[in-house]
Design a protein around this motif. Structure first.
Motif, PDB file in Angstrom:
ATOM      1  N   PRO A   6       0.814  -1.223   0.000  1.00  0.00           N
ATOM      2  CA  PRO A   6       0.000   0.000   0.000  1.00  0.00           C
ATOM      3  C   PRO A   6       0.846   1.271   0.000  1.00  0.00           C
ATOM      4  O   PRO A   6       0.436   2.286  -0.582  1.00  0.00           O
ATOM      5  CB  PRO A   6      -0.827  -0.124   1.289  1.00  0.00           C
ATOM      6  N   LEU A   7       2.012   1.242   0.627  1.00  0.00           N
ATOM      7  CA  LEU A   7       2.908   2.408   0.578  1.00  0.00           C
ATOM      8  C   LEU A   7       3.422   2.613  -0.847  1.00  0.00           C
ATOM      9  O   LEU A   7       3.493   3.760  -1.326  1.00  0.00           O
ATOM     10  CB  LEU A   7       4.073   2.217   1.542  1.00  0.00           C
ATOM     11  N   LEU A   8       3.755   1.538  -1.548  1.00  0.00           N
ATOM     12  CA  LEU A   8       4.158   1.655  -2.946  1.00  0.00           C
ATOM     13  C   LEU A   8       3.044   2.294  -3.777  1.00  0.00           C
ATOM     14  O   LEU A   8       3.296   3.139  -4.643  1.00  0.00           O
ATOM     15  CB  LEU A   8       4.510   0.280  -3.517  1.00  0.00           C
ATOM     16  N   ALA A   9       1.809   1.881  -3.505  1.00  0.00           N
ATOM     17  CA  ALA A   9       0.674   2.459  -4.235  1.00  0.00           C
ATOM     18  C   ALA A   9       0.492   3.929  -3.903  1.00  0.00           C
ATOM     19  O   ALA A   9       0.199   4.757  -4.785  1.00  0.00           O
ATOM     20  CB  ALA A   9      -0.594   1.673  -3.913  1.00  0.00           C
ATOM     21  N   ALA A  10       0.673   4.282  -2.633  1.00  0.00           N
ATOM     22  CA  ALA A  10       0.545   5.692  -2.235  1.00  0.00           C
ATOM     23  C   ALA A  10       1.623   6.545  -2.887  1.00  0.00           C
ATOM     24  O   ALA A  10       1.373   7.689  -3.290  1.00  0.00           O
ATOM     25  CB  ALA A  10       0.618   5.802  -0.713  1.00  0.00           C
ATOM     26  N   ILE A  11       2.838   5.998  -3.011  1.00  0.00           N
ATOM     27  CA  ILE A  11       3.922   6.724  -3.691  1.00  0.00           C
ATOM     28  C   ILE A  11       3.555   6.925  -5.157  1.00  0.00           C
ATOM     29  O   ILE A  11       3.773   8.019  -5.723  1.00  0.00           O
ATOM     30  CB  ILE A  11       5.236   5.941  -3.542  1.00  0.00           C
ATOM     31  N   ARG A  12       2.995   5.911  -5.782  1.00  0.00           N
ATOM     32  CA  ARG A  12       2.560   6.040  -7.176  1.00  0.00           C
ATOM     33  C   ARG A  12       1.493   7.118  -7.322  1.00  0.00           C
ATOM     34  O   ARG A  12       1.562   7.968  -8.227  1.00  0.00           O
ATOM     35  CB  ARG A  12       2.049   4.681  -7.642  1.00  0.00           C
ATOM     36  N   ASP A  13       0.531   7.088  -6.416  1.00  0.00           N
ATOM     37  CA  ASP A  13      -0.570   8.044  -6.521  1.00  0.00           C
ATOM     38  C   ASP A  13      -0.094   9.477  -6.263  1.00  0.00           C
ATOM     39  O   ASP A  13      -0.585  10.419  -6.904  1.00  0.00           O
ATOM     40  CB  ASP A  13      -1.662   7.679  -5.506  1.00  0.00           C
ATOM     41  N   ARG A  14       0.842   9.646  -5.343  1.00  0.00           N
ATOM     42  CA  ARG A  14       1.277  10.995  -4.979  1.00  0.00           C
ATOM     43  C   ARG A  14       2.341  11.556  -5.923  1.00  0.00           C
ATOM     44  O   ARG A  14       2.329  12.745  -6.251  1.00  0.00           O
ATOM     45  CB  ARG A  14       1.812  10.993  -3.552  1.00  0.00           C
ATOM     46  N   HIS A  15       3.244  10.684  -6.376  1.00  0.00           N
ATOM     47  CA  HIS A  15       4.394  11.173  -7.134  1.00  0.00           C
ATOM     48  C   HIS A  15       4.415  10.699  -8.591  1.00  0.00           C
ATOM     49  O   HIS A  15       5.285  11.120  -9.352  1.00  0.00           O
ATOM     50  CB  HIS A  15       5.695  10.736  -6.455  1.00  0.00           C
ATOM     51  N   GLY A  16       3.504   9.802  -8.921  1.00  0.00           N
ATOM     52  CA  GLY A  16       3.418   9.355 -10.306  1.00  0.00           C
ATOM     53  C   GLY A  16       4.519   8.408 -10.736  1.00  0.00           C
ATOM     54  O   GLY A  16       4.819   8.304 -11.929  1.00  0.00           O
ATOM     55  N   ILE A  17       5.135   7.710  -9.777  1.00  0.00           N
ATOM     56  CA  ILE A  17       6.191   6.758 -10.135  1.00  0.00           C
ATOM     57  C   ILE A  17       5.896   5.403  -9.494  1.00  0.00           C
ATOM     58  O   ILE A  17       5.365   5.321  -8.383  1.00  0.00           O
ATOM     59  CB  ILE A  17       7.583   7.241  -9.687  1.00  0.00           C
ATOM     60  N   ALA A  18       6.233   4.353 -10.217  1.00  0.00           N
ATOM     61  CA  ALA A  18       6.131   2.995  -9.680  1.00  0.00           C
ATOM     62  C   ALA A  18       7.536   2.514  -9.365  1.00  0.00           C
ATOM     63  O   ALA A  18       8.358   2.355 -10.273  1.00  0.00           O
ATOM     64  CB  ALA A  18       5.462   2.072 -10.692  1.00  0.00           C
ATOM     65  N   LEU A  19       7.826   2.346  -8.109  1.00  0.00           N
ATOM     66  CA  LEU A  19       9.180   1.942  -7.715  1.00  0.00           C
ATOM     67  C   LEU A  19       9.445   0.511  -8.183  1.00  0.00           C
ATOM     68  O   LEU A  19       8.618  -0.381  -7.967  1.00  0.00           O
ATOM     69  CB  LEU A  19       9.355   2.048  -6.207  1.00  0.00           C
ATOM     70  N   PRO A  20      10.608   0.266  -8.792  1.00  0.00           N
ATOM     71  CA  PRO A  20      10.840  -1.033  -9.435  1.00  0.00           C
ATOM     72  C   PRO A  20      11.379  -2.124  -8.518  1.00  0.00           C
ATOM     73  O   PRO A  20      11.451  -3.277  -8.933  1.00  0.00           O
ATOM     74  CB  PRO A  20      11.876  -0.692 -10.511  1.00  0.00           C
ATOM     75  N   GLU A  21      11.785  -1.799  -7.265  1.00  0.00           N
ATOM     76  CA  GLU A  21      12.435  -2.795  -6.419  1.00  0.00           C
ATOM     77  C   GLU A  21      11.833  -2.824  -5.014  1.00  0.00           C
ATOM     78  O   GLU A  21      11.432  -1.786  -4.480  1.00  0.00           O
ATOM     79  CB  GLU A  21      13.939  -2.512  -6.310  1.00  0.00           C
TER      80      GLU A  21
END
Length: 466
Positions: free
Chosen positions: A257-272
């Motif tokens: 869910p933190l990865l999803a929140a980062i995507r929603d807030r910053h527009g990036i999907a962390l790869p690792e």
């Protein structure tokens, strides 16, 4: 559990080559080792000795003296390969804090693993020994400016940032032409590990950024605002000696869910996503180990399920086994110096090592087993409840508080303690100016010294104040 093979004392040396072949044939991947065995997979018991890597422990003690550490190279390599087989799509990174020397770095590199270091000393030693810096992950909750500068200079593949001050320091040290890849270490609030001192996934301890408190999200934003830093993903580590898969699944439930929140807030999907290590191994017969196949299946399945639910691409997984790679490959061999029988009926077996080469029992109440090696013991010989103690001036210098040993154990006998590969020599000290023991590698009936014994001359060379 040891495989038993009869062998007469007279035939022992003459049969070395055939014994080595038998050991080589007996070595199996660790996932095939009988459950709860604390010995290397290829260990064999004769009627007078225990052979590791095709070499008798008593022969090694005679050649190199005691206390002595023995490391089974084939066992280390087979455990590396087991991780590669179980997690073919993941990065497997060996945790050097468990044990590091030049040969260990070489074996790990040859088997395709990365290397996790947590100090400038481990980093410089690994690179000096030829380990590729790009395959190194650097940890530490309090890295010095000099250590961070060395990591950037040497081209470390990933630096795990653990504080806001580290982010600021790295932003100055990194080059605009070559941004430094970093992982943000997060605290998922999951309790796991065999002792409170090693539970690092819980709140209110020194590692990482809390997800619940919002620090993790803040750290991510600060990294993203630094053009000299490149956020590769998230990192977390729960603790040590974790035998169940459940805590890792609970961690995914909080990190994805933190990865999803980062995507929603910053527009990036962390790869690792690095799940750290802490995988348990048995120290005594019948103890549980982390089931690697179950871990790989359930973690990958939960990660895929959660990412699908949050409409995320599945990040590349990384794991950091240390103890699970090198721990069961090591055996400590001690010589008995004295045996005492108390009024209360206790039997103390004092050996020529102790807390200076294995501080874990004193630090974490770690429990081991021990066995007599080097002489024949009849199958029906009486046994006694013994306490194996060290030579240091501490009442807490106890290596094995309770173990069944032959009742006639005496000074001069040899005692072997398995699962000595991890956190023994790496945590060893110079207490009482007792030098650290040597380390000998064994494979296919041959032995070679990897680390020499520390001597009084080594202590004298440091003493420059007169």
């Amino acid at each position: 559990m040891l495989v038993t093979r009869p062998a007469s004392d007279a035939a022992g040396h003459a049969a070395a080559a055939s014994v080595a072949s038998a050991v080589a044939a007996a070595v199996v991947p660790p996932d095939a080792v009988p459950a709860g065995s604390p010995w290397p997979a290829g260990a064999l018991r004769t009627d007078q000795d225990v052979l590791v890597g095709g070499v008798g422990l008593s022969r090694l003690a005679a050649r190199y003296a005691t206390p002595l550490y023995v490391l089974d190279e084939a066992e280390v390599r087979s455990r590396c390969r087991a991780y590669r087989r179980a997690l073919p799509g993941a990065d497997v990174v060996y945790a050097a804090k468990a044990f590091l020397c030049g040969a260990m770095a070489e074996w790990v590199e040859q088997e395709g693993l990365g290397l996790d270091v947590c100090s400038g000393g481990e980093l410089e030693h690994a690179v000096t020994c030829g380990f590729p810096a790009g395959r190194i992950v650097m940890h530490g909750n309090a890295k010095s400016p000099e250590e961070l500068a060395a990591a950037v200079r040497l081209g470390v593949g990933r630096i795990v940032v653990d504080s806001f001050s580290e982010i600021a320091r790295l932003a100055v040290l990194a080059s605009p032409e070559r941004p430094q890849d970093v992982l943000v270490r997060v605290v998922p609030g999951v309790s796991a590990g065999h002792h409170a001192a090693v539970r690092t996934g819980v709140e209110e301890q020194k590692f990482g950024f809390s997800i619940a408190a919002g620090d993790a999200a803040d750290a991510v934003e600060r990294v993203l605002n630094q053009p000299r830093l490149r956020l590769a993903g998230l990192h977390c580590h729960l603790g040590s000696q974790i035998a169940e898969v459940g805590p890792y699944l609970d961690t995914l439930d909080r990190v994805v869910p933190l990865l999803a929140a980062i995507r929603d807030r910053h527009g990036i999907a962390l790869p690792e996503l690095d799940l750290g290590g802490g995988h348990a191994v048995p120290y005594r017969a019948g103890e549980s180990a982390l089931d690697l196949a179950e871990f790989a299946e359930r973690v990958n399945a939960r990660l895929a399920e959660l990412c699908a639910r949050h409409r995320l691409a599945v990040p590349r997984l990384a794991v950091e086994p240390g103890r699970a790679v090198v721990g069961p490959a090591g055996v400590a061999v001690y010589r008995v110096l004295a045996v005492k029988h108390t009024m209360g009926g206790r039997t103390f077996v004092a050996v020529d090592g102790g807390m200076s080469d294995n501080p874990r029992p004193a630090l974490y109440d770690a429990r081991y087993t021990a066995t007599l090696v080097g002489r024949a013991v009849a199958a029906d010989a009486p046994l006694t409840d013994a306490c194996v103690v060290g030579r240091h001036c501490e009442a807490g210098d106890v290596l094995v508080p309770e173990v069944r040993l032959p009742a006639d154990i005496r000074a001069g006998d040899l005692v072997a303690v398995p699962v000595a590969g991890a956190y023994h020599l790496s945590m060893a000290s110079g207490y009482n100016l007792v030098g650290r023991p040597p380390l000998v590698a064994v494979r296919d009936g041959a032995s070679r010294m990897l680390l020499r014994r520390e001597t009084l001359d080594d202590f004298r060379r440091r003493d420059i104040g007169r």
